[in-house]
Design an enzyme around this catalytic site. Sequence first.
Site, PDB file in Angstrom:
ATOM      1  N   SER A 148       0.850  -1.190   0.000  1.00  0.00           N
ATOM      2  CA  SER A 148       0.000   0.000   0.000  1.00  0.00           C
ATOM      3  C   SER A 148       0.888   1.243   0.000  1.00  0.00           C
ATOM      4  O   SER A 148       2.082   1.174   0.319  1.00  0.00           O
ATOM      5  CB  SER A 148      -0.879  -0.010   1.262  1.00  0.00           C
ATOM      6  OG  SER A 148      -1.521   1.236   1.476  1.00  0.00           O
ATOM      7  N   TYR A 161      -4.189  -0.794   9.793  1.00  0.00           N
ATOM      8  CA  TYR A 161      -3.938  -0.965   8.360  1.00  0.00           C
ATOM      9  C   TYR A 161      -2.516  -0.527   8.010  1.00  0.00           C
ATOM     10  O   TYR A 161      -1.787  -1.225   7.306  1.00  0.00           O
ATOM     11  CB  TYR A 161      -4.954  -0.162   7.555  1.00  0.00           C
ATOM     12  CG  TYR A 161      -4.876  -0.403   6.062  1.00  0.00           C
ATOM     13  CD1 TYR A 161      -5.507  -1.498   5.481  1.00  0.00           C
ATOM     14  CD2 TYR A 161      -4.157   0.454   5.228  1.00  0.00           C
ATOM     15  CE1 TYR A 161      -5.444  -1.728   4.126  1.00  0.00           C
ATOM     16  CE2 TYR A 161      -4.079   0.233   3.871  1.00  0.00           C
ATOM     17  CZ  TYR A 161      -4.724  -0.859   3.314  1.00  0.00           C
ATOM     18  OH  TYR A 161      -4.643  -1.090   1.957  1.00  0.00           O
TER      19      TYR A 161
END
Length: 256
Positions: A148, A161
């Site tokens: 990410s 996350y």
Amino acid sequence: MSAMFDLTGRVAVVTGANTGIGQGIAVALAAAGADVAAVGRTPAEETAEKVRALGRKCELVQADLSSIAPVGDVVAQVLEKLGGLHILVNNAGIIRRADAVDFTEEDWDAVVDTNLKSVFFLSQAAGRHMIANHEATGQRGKIVNIASMLSFQGGIRVPSYTASKSGVAGLTKLLACEWASKGVNVNAIAPGYIATNNTAALQSDETRNRQILERIPENRWGSPADMGGAAVFLSSGAADYIQGHILAVDGGWLAR
């Protein structure tokens, strides 16, 4: 040159293949010649239709990767149904949003278990097969993790996350260091802002959408198909000497 990217005869496992990035990658791998095992909590029927329309096999493997319980069965099913396992794309993931001061242990564990713990143990199970297959046949295995932008940046309101995706980046490098000499390439793709169901709220927020587009040099959201080329590359012979790399596919986001 095209032979370097040919995946004919390869079997690719793609987790979270129902929609979005996972579906885009599954279809791209099939277009390059791979048969696909689409892994998800619910059957990826639409993905299977798209893969089969390209003349490739697609087997649906139902598994909830919020725990590592189904990991062994996933690998066993793929080997039984498709006769091999050459490529693993660890795409399945979730996100929970809250201020750090209010974040719960439940939301922390749910995200880290899915995004990091299951990634490691599925990679371990697939890696064991890939290493043995390389010893027997000389054929290389390929693992592509989905990282990410938050593998590089902090973000806000997504502590678990960010931690999990930073962990994915580190795990990618660790496995590359251990398995490069054993015939397995381990790399990752770090998507930028991609137009999927998971980002629908951001896309519909006029102010946030404008802010995002202003930051992206491409001046557009990415599409799941934009991830496909990177996945094919990292899964192919063209990437045999690439190890532990996190490839940003972000329209230039990190360049700003």
